[in-house]
Structures are given as C-alpha cells and as structure tokens.
Design a protein around this motif. Sequence first.
Motif, PDB file in Angstrom:
ATOM      1  N   MET A   1       5.426  -4.439  -0.429  1.00 12.76           N
ATOM      2  CA  MET A   1       4.010  -4.309  -0.716  1.00 12.76           C
ATOM      3  C   MET A   1       3.626  -2.838  -0.565  1.00 12.76           C
ATOM      4  N   MET A  26      -5.780  -9.510   3.779  1.00 13.43           N
ATOM      5  CA  MET A  26      -4.466  -9.851   3.228  1.00 13.43           C
ATOM      6  C   MET A  26      -3.396  -8.855   3.665  1.00 13.43           C
ATOM      7  N   ALA A  27      -3.773  -7.587   3.776  1.00 14.85           N
ATOM      8  CA  ALA A  27      -2.819  -6.538   4.111  1.00 14.85           C
ATOM      9  C   ALA A  27      -3.475  -5.563   5.097  1.00 14.85           C
ATOM     10  N   THR A  68      -7.313 -14.321  -3.707  1.00 20.37           N
ATOM     11  CA  THR A  68      -6.187 -13.889  -2.894  1.00 20.37           C
ATOM     12  C   THR A  68      -4.856 -13.934  -3.658  1.00 20.37           C
ATOM     13  N   ALA A  69      -4.678 -14.918  -4.516  1.00 23.65           N
ATOM     14  CA  ALA A  69      -3.418 -15.011  -5.280  1.00 23.65           C
ATOM     15  C   ALA A  69      -3.292 -13.822  -6.235  1.00 23.65           C
ATOM     16  N   LYS A  72      -2.709 -10.646  -4.159  1.00 23.58           N
ATOM     17  CA  LYS A  72      -1.330 -10.594  -3.627  1.00 23.58           C
ATOM     18  C   LYS A  72      -0.363 -10.103  -4.697  1.00 23.58           C
ATOM     19  N   GLU A  73      -0.499 -10.619  -5.896  1.00 27.08           N
ATOM     20  CA  GLU A  73       0.371 -10.187  -7.004  1.00 27.08           C
ATOM     21  C   GLU A  73       0.145  -8.710  -7.322  1.00 27.08           C
ATOM     22  N   LEU A  75      -0.906  -6.320  -5.338  1.00 20.20           N
ATOM     23  CA  LEU A  75      -0.440  -5.452  -4.275  1.00 20.20           C
ATOM     24  C   LEU A  75       1.070  -5.438  -4.116  1.00 20.20           C
ATOM     25  N   SER A  76       1.760  -6.398  -4.677  1.00 23.76           N
ATOM     26  CA  SER A  76       3.227  -6.440  -4.507  1.00 23.76           C
ATOM     27  C   SER A  76       3.957  -5.593  -5.520  1.00 23.76           C
TER      28      SER A  76
END
Length: 76
Positions: A1, A26-27, A68-69, A72-73, A75-76
């Motif tokens: 991440m 989330m992070a 959030t989904a 998350k994608e 940020l990865s």
Amino acid sequence: MQTSVLLYSTEGCHLCEQAEELVLAMAPEMHIKKIDIAYDDALYEQYRYRIPVLKNAADAELNWPFDTATLKEFLS
C-alpha cells in the motif's frame, strides 16, 4: 500500500473532511497532503465541482463519492 496521497479540497468542505477521515481509518500510516484549490485558479477550475479528489503517486485520481472497497483498491 502506498504511503502518501494528495487530497484536493478547500476550507469548510465537510465532504473533504469525511474523505480524509476515511483514508486515515483505512490506512492510519497514510500521509495526506492537503491542497486547497481556492489558492490556485487552475486547480479551482479543474476540481471545483469534484472535490474531494485523491491523487496517488501514479497520478491516478479518485473522485468523491467513494467507499472503503474503492478506496482500498485505489491505495493498493
């Protein structure tokens, strides 16, 4: 991440605050550099109807609203 993102926002933007809170939830280690579009005419024209907008190191942008989904994608 990744470890940092840009957040295009402006003062008093409650959606921008929500976006920042979501990123940090989330992070928590994420560094968020906030850029206030009100001080740059070009940024204001580009982002005024889309803020908050996140930008990652690859120059990809994520416009609000995001969940959030999606975050998350991104940020990865």
